[in-house]
Design an enzyme around this catalytic site. Structure first.
Site, PDB file in Angstrom:
ATOM      1  N   GLY A  78      31.622   0.768 -24.022  1.00 64.05           N
ATOM      2  CA  GLY A  78      31.932   2.168 -24.282  1.00 64.05           C
ATOM      3  C   GLY A  78      30.669   2.943 -24.607  1.00 64.05           C
TER       4      GLY A  78
ATOM      5  N   GLN B 298      30.225  -0.300 -19.544  1.00 63.30           N
ATOM      6  CA  GLN B 298      31.568   0.277 -19.651  1.00 63.30           C
ATOM      7  C   GLN B 298      32.395  -0.425 -20.717  1.00 63.30           C
ATOM      8  OE1 GLN B 298      32.053   2.920 -17.798  1.00 63.30           O
ATOM      9  NE2 GLN B 298      34.127   3.389 -18.477  1.00 63.30           N
TER      10      GLN B 298
ATOM     11  N   GLU C 149       0.847  -1.193   0.000  1.00 68.67           N
ATOM     12  CA  GLU C 149       0.000   0.000   0.000  1.00 68.67           C
ATOM     13  C   GLU C 149       0.882   1.242   0.000  1.00 68.67           C
ATOM     14  OE1 GLU C 149      -2.849  -0.235   3.161  1.00 68.67           O
ATOM     15  OE2 GLU C 149      -3.681  -2.145   2.443  1.00 68.67           O
TER      16      GLU C 149
ATOM     17  N   GLU D 172      10.367  -7.370  -3.056  1.00 65.64           N
ATOM     18  CA  GLU D 172      10.540  -8.498  -2.129  1.00 65.64           C
ATOM     19  C   GLU D 172      11.431  -8.127  -0.945  1.00 65.64           C
ATOM     20  OE1 GLU D 172       8.954 -11.225  -1.951  1.00 65.64           O
ATOM     21  OE2 GLU D 172       7.999 -11.376  -3.916  1.00 65.64           O
TER      22      GLU D 172
ATOM     23  N   THR E 119      13.684  -4.461   0.381  1.00 65.64           N
ATOM     24  CA  THR E 119      14.859  -3.724  -0.083  1.00 65.64           C
ATOM     25  C   THR E 119      16.147  -4.340   0.464  1.00 65.64           C
ATOM     26  OG1 THR E 119      14.816  -2.251   1.827  1.00 65.64           O
ATOM     27  CG2 THR E 119      13.511  -1.581  -0.104  1.00 65.64           C
TER      28      THR E 119
ATOM     29  N   ILE F 198       1.532  -2.722  -7.799  1.00 68.18           N
ATOM     30  CA  ILE F 198       0.997  -4.067  -7.984  1.00 68.18           C
ATOM     31  C   ILE F 198       1.397  -4.613  -9.351  1.00 68.18           C
ATOM     32  CG2 ILE F 198      -1.068  -5.486  -8.028  1.00 68.18           C
ATOM     33  CD1 ILE F 198      -0.285  -4.198  -5.276  1.00 68.18           C
ATOM     34  N   THR F 199       2.248  -5.619  -9.324  1.00 68.18           N
ATOM     35  CA  THR F 199       2.666  -6.295 -10.545  1.00 68.18           C
ATOM     36  C   THR F 199       1.474  -7.019 -11.157  1.00 68.18           C
ATOM     37  OG1 THR F 199       4.898  -6.626  -9.680  1.00 68.18           O
ATOM     38  CG2 THR F 199       4.220  -8.030 -11.504  1.00 68.18           C
TER      39      THR F 199
END
Length: 378
Positions: A337, A334, A125, A361, A363, A155-156
């Site tokens: 390039g 990197q 929420e 899921e 942090t 919400i996935t």
């Protein structure tokens, strides 16, 4: 860890599916901001929509190690699609398998397993991210059923799923014991998609802000008991974190493979840049970190499969793999390039997709809290 023949078969099936059915189209689907439903029907045909669900309910009946190996392969083709398949597998299919009645399984789990539909979990929420106990969505008894109201964020598949498992407070005075889980069709009156988020990555996957406006539900919409919602929400937390570690490895591997291929072809100062020690050492370190992260998520999956405590190993795998993956993707850019900054070379897309693995899921900071608490108990 050595894999069984069955685990290798699932991995190879997922790799072939990802490389043939997802990778050639991922860039177009990302531009469109949507993945066609037909892809998930095809995924269901090869057992990727319900890897661990028993065959009785249309699943592949495989173990958790097989599942996370499959998620790595899908993530190597597209991070957003791997997240959609991961969400439907666990927690949605897992929760229905563990807590659903036979009727609920027939109505929701079987079509989910076949890939005919997708399922979402509506937990987060706006004011409650990793704090799952700080929910404001309410489920009140109404007649013989329930009336559901609240707002859910991030919400996935909030729009593309056919149904969602909504975690809501059933008894505000009971704390964690006053939370239930409800199966809500997304076409139910009162289910409103307020916004499909415009995101840095995972653009093949819809992420939504959802309003639940006095949705009326029958009694049989309750999954498990009215006091089991918190348990359902957290039951597959370790599995989810192991899955994110597998996603991270898949995306990092894809970036590494592209960087290695480019380094073998690109010439500077008379030789391929892979022959320059600065590039070769960078690639060597990328390879080692990917291998370490894979070993960590497989170890956590093996513990979970064996019924042993996997909480610490799952958090360690997610923490390391997600942060490793961003580093690997940065190194891949990197090595390319200036071309690495262009969409044509794909590594910039992987870099964008992988960043969220340090957030959902739980942090990285939450993972450190979990690990530290376990260390304190030793």
């Amino acid at each position: 860890m050595p894999l069984t023949e069955a685990q290798r078969l699932v991995r190879e099936t997922a790799r072939r599916f990802a490389q043939e059915e997802i990778l050639p189209h991922a860039q177009a689907w990302e531009a469109a901001g949507r993945t066609p439903a037909e892809l998930f029907r095809k995924a269901g045909q090869v057992g990727l929509t319900a890897v661990c669900v028993p065959p009785q309910w249309g699943g592949a009946g495989a173990d958790l190690v097989s599942y996370v190996l499959a998620i790595e392969e899908v993530a190597a083709a597209d991070g957003g699609i791997s997240n959609m398949l991961a969400g439907s597998n666990s927690p949605v299919a897992a929760a229905l398998t563990q807590y659903g009645s036979d009727e609920q399984k027939r109505r929701y789990l079987v079509p989910l397993a076949s890939g005919e539909c997708l399922g979402a979990i509506l937990l987060t929420e706006p004011q409650a991210g990793s704090d799952a106990s700080n929910l404001r969505t309410r489920a009140r008894r109404h007649g013989g059923g329930w009336r559901l109201s609240g707002t859910k964020a991030f919400i996935t598949m909030g729009e593309s799923a056919a149904f969602g498992l909504v975690i809501a407070v059933t008894d505000p005075a009971a704390g964690k014991r006053g939370i239930g889980c409800f199966i809500v069709p997304t076409d139910a009156p009162g289910y409103r998609v307020l916004r499909v988020e415009d995101k840095l990555g995972h653009r093949t996957c819809d992420t939504c802000l959802i309003a639940l406006d006095d949705i009326e539900l029958p009694a049989e919409a309750l999954l498990g008991r009215a006091d089991e919602g918190y348990r359902i929400a957290l039951a597959n937390l370790s599995v989810g974190r192991i899955g994110v570690a597998a996603q991270s490895v898949g995306m990092a591997r894809a970036a590494f493979e592209r960087a290695l291929g480019y380094a073998k072809e690109r010439e500077a100062f008379g030789q391929a840049i892979v022959q320059h020690q600065a590039v070769a050492f960078r690639l060597a370190e990328m390879s080692a970190k990917i291998a370490a992260a894979r070993a960590m998520y497989l170890h956590a999956a093996a513990l979970e499969t064996a019924g042993r405590q996997s909480r610490t190993a799952a958090s360690q795998a997610k923490l390391y793999a997600s942060e490793m993956a961003e580093w690997v993707c940065s190194q891949a850019i990197q090595i390319h390039g200036g071309y690495g900054y262009l969409a044509d070379y794909w590594v910039e897309k992987i870099y964008r997709d992988v960043r969220v693995t340090q957030i959902y899921e739980g942090t990285s900071e939450v993972q450190k809290i979990v690990i530290a608490r376990e260390l304190d108990r030793q």
